[in-house]
Design a protein around this motif. Sequence first.
Motif, PDB file in Angstrom:
ATOM      1  N   MET A   1       0.938  -1.219   0.036  1.00  0.00           N
ATOM      2  CA  MET A   1       0.254  -0.023  -0.081  1.00  0.00           C
ATOM      3  C   MET A   1       0.902   1.275  -0.001  1.00  0.00           C
ATOM      4  SD  MET A   1      -3.337  -0.671   2.259  1.00  0.00           S
ATOM      5  CE  MET A   1      -2.781  -2.039   3.191  1.00  0.00           C
ATOM      6  N   ILE A   2       1.913   1.331   0.796  1.00  0.00           N
ATOM      7  CA  ILE A   2       2.973   2.442   0.686  1.00  0.00           C
ATOM      8  C   ILE A   2       3.530   2.626  -0.673  1.00  0.00           C
ATOM      9  CG2 ILE A   2       5.084   3.368   1.707  1.00  0.00           C
ATOM     10  CD1 ILE A   2       4.063   2.059   4.623  1.00  0.00           C
ATOM     11  N   LYS A   3       3.816   1.684  -1.196  1.00  0.00           N
ATOM     12  CA  LYS A   3       4.186   1.522  -2.780  1.00  0.00           C
ATOM     13  C   LYS A   3       3.466   2.181  -3.627  1.00  0.00           C
ATOM     14  CE  LYS A   3       7.814  -1.799  -2.282  1.00  0.00           C
ATOM     15  NZ  LYS A   3       8.244  -3.301  -2.749  1.00  0.00           N
ATOM     16  N   ASP A   4       1.916   1.872  -3.555  1.00  0.00           N
ATOM     17  CA  ASP A   4       1.044   2.422  -4.445  1.00  0.00           C
ATOM     18  C   ASP A   4       1.013   4.136  -3.959  1.00  0.00           C
ATOM     19  OD1 ASP A   4       0.403   0.326  -5.690  1.00  0.00           O
ATOM     20  OD2 ASP A   4      -1.452  -0.213  -4.769  1.00  0.00           O
ATOM     21  N   MET A   5       1.082   4.430  -2.814  1.00  0.00           N
ATOM     22  CA  MET A   5       0.965   5.849  -2.444  1.00  0.00           C
ATOM     23  C   MET A   5       1.883   6.566  -2.919  1.00  0.00           C
ATOM     24  SD  MET A   5      -0.885   5.496   1.381  1.00  0.00           S
ATOM     25  CE  MET A   5      -1.463   7.252   1.358  1.00  0.00           C
ATOM     26  N   ILE A   6       3.259   6.122  -2.740  1.00  0.00           N
ATOM     27  CA  ILE A   6       4.509   6.838  -3.584  1.00  0.00           C
ATOM     28  C   ILE A   6       4.089   6.855  -5.035  1.00  0.00           C
ATOM     29  CG2 ILE A   6       6.746   6.447  -3.655  1.00  0.00           C
ATOM     30  CD1 ILE A   6       7.002   5.215  -0.823  1.00  0.00           C
ATOM     31  N   LEU A   7       3.812   5.714  -5.575  1.00  0.00           N
ATOM     32  CA  LEU A   7       3.670   5.655  -6.977  1.00  0.00           C
ATOM     33  C   LEU A   7       2.590   6.729  -7.561  1.00  0.00           C
ATOM     34  CD1 LEU A   7       4.262   4.635  -9.956  1.00  0.00           C
ATOM     35  CD2 LEU A   7       2.535   2.663  -9.388  1.00  0.00           C
ATOM     36  N   PHE A   8       1.373   6.828  -7.036  1.00  0.00           N
ATOM     37  CA  PHE A   8       0.388   7.533  -7.462  1.00  0.00           C
ATOM     38  C   PHE A   8       0.480   8.980  -6.864  1.00  0.00           C
ATOM     39  CE2 PHE A   8      -1.358   3.178  -8.466  1.00  0.00           C
ATOM     40  CZ  PHE A   8      -1.817   3.585  -9.711  1.00  0.00           C
ATOM     41  N   GLY A   9       0.997   9.273  -5.749  1.00  0.00           N
ATOM     42  CA  GLY A   9       1.517  10.626  -5.443  1.00  0.00           C
ATOM     43  C   GLY A   9       2.205  11.163  -6.574  1.00  0.00           C
ATOM     44  N   LYS A  10       3.300  10.411  -6.942  1.00  0.00           N
ATOM     45  CA  LYS A  10       4.373  10.985  -8.028  1.00  0.00           C
ATOM     46  C   LYS A  10       3.334  11.148  -9.295  1.00  0.00           C
ATOM     47  CE  LYS A  10       8.582   9.972 -10.414  1.00  0.00           C
ATOM     48  NZ  LYS A  10       9.435   9.146 -10.684  1.00  0.00           N
ATOM     49  N   ILE A  11       2.522  10.107  -9.725  1.00  0.00           N
ATOM     50  CA  ILE A  11       1.751  10.219 -11.142  1.00  0.00           C
ATOM     51  C   ILE A  11       0.912  11.510 -11.066  1.00  0.00           C
ATOM     52  CG2 ILE A  11      -0.173   9.155 -12.337  1.00  0.00           C
ATOM     53  CD1 ILE A  11       1.257   6.433 -11.643  1.00  0.00           C
ATOM     54  N   LEU A  12       0.247  11.892  -9.843  1.00  0.00           N
ATOM     55  CA  LEU A  12      -0.742  12.947  -9.758  1.00  0.00           C
ATOM     56  C   LEU A  12       0.164  14.177  -9.865  1.00  0.00           C
ATOM     57  CD1 LEU A  12      -3.192  11.523  -7.094  1.00  0.00           C
ATOM     58  CD2 LEU A  12      -3.659  11.787  -9.521  1.00  0.00           C
ATOM     59  N   TYR A  13       1.139  14.429  -9.333  1.00  0.00           N
ATOM     60  CA  TYR A  13       2.051  15.490  -9.414  1.00  0.00           C
ATOM     61  C   TYR A  13       2.483  15.732 -10.613  1.00  0.00           C
ATOM     62  CZ  TYR A  13       6.051  18.553  -8.947  1.00  0.00           C
ATOM     63  OH  TYR A  13       7.107  19.599  -8.850  1.00  0.00           O
ATOM     64  N   GLU A  14       3.009  14.600 -11.405  1.00  0.00           N
ATOM     65  CA  GLU A  14       3.545  14.711 -12.760  1.00  0.00           C
ATOM     66  C   GLU A  14       2.598  15.065 -13.688  1.00  0.00           C
ATOM     67  OE1 GLU A  14       5.780  11.020 -13.412  1.00  0.00           O
ATOM     68  OE2 GLU A  14       7.420  11.630 -12.258  1.00  0.00           O
ATOM     69  N   GLN A  15       1.522  14.671 -13.656  1.00  0.00           N
ATOM     70  CA  GLN A  15       0.308  14.971 -14.397  1.00  0.00           C
ATOM     71  C   GLN A  15      -0.225  16.394 -14.236  1.00  0.00           C
ATOM     72  OE1 GLN A  15      -3.051  12.462 -14.080  1.00  0.00           O
ATOM     73  NE2 GLN A  15      -1.967  10.462 -15.131  1.00  0.00           N
ATOM     74  N   GLY A  16       0.395  17.206 -13.195  1.00  0.00           N
ATOM     75  CA  GLY A  16      -0.171  18.519 -12.815  1.00  0.00           C
ATOM     76  C   GLY A  16      -1.372  18.646 -12.362  1.00  0.00           C
ATOM     77  N   LEU A  17      -1.949  17.749 -11.555  1.00  0.00           N
ATOM     78  CA  LEU A  17      -3.133  17.801 -10.754  1.00  0.00           C
ATOM     79  C   LEU A  17      -2.726  18.243  -9.409  1.00  0.00           C
ATOM     80  CD1 LEU A  17      -4.442  14.372 -11.791  1.00  0.00           C
ATOM     81  CD2 LEU A  17      -4.857  16.490 -12.816  1.00  0.00           C
TER      82      LEU A  17
END
Length: 186
Positions: A1-17
């Motif tokens: 779960m922590i790995k998912d949070m790190i991954l999707f936090g990065k994705i949302l930031y990189e998408q400019g959200l």
Amino acid sequence: MIKDMILFGKILYEQGLNHSHSGNISIRDGNEILIKRHGAMLGYLTKKDIVRINLNNDKKDKLASLEAKVHRAIYLKNSEIKAIAHGHTIYATVLSLHNKVIKPIDSEGRLYLPQIPVLDCKETIGSDEVAKKIPELISKYKCAIIKGHGAFAAGKNLEQASMYLSVIENASKILYLSKVYKQFSR
């Protein structure tokens, strides 16, 4: 779960959200919630930036995101929701200032989110008012936008919640640019 949070936090930031320190994500884990630590940069999360809080009370909320009570209220309203993504989406926020509901005009937007409700509250960030009103909207529409603040999206996992957040912003961008195009093509 922590790995998912790190991954999707990065994705949302990189998408400019989200910008540097904005937005938050969480995952429900039984009677606990894993949520971004207050002040942490969503795009650069580490294990120490994720805190565990109680599902049923706020006794451990001190280090958690200011939106912890909103996440908790959404989880308590609908046990099928297992993850939440909150973004400070630019186009969706702009549209929220002038609309009570956003109706996507693009195919993908209409497929996933035929309408996106806009919640107008006096206090927007981590407020009791948002925590009281948004769970019903999220349960019915999968997402909602807080007028002038940003969007919340929920799903069965963080990938789905993040996808809905991305769809909100993409559909809002298409709608906004379509309106601009119409004005200048006359």
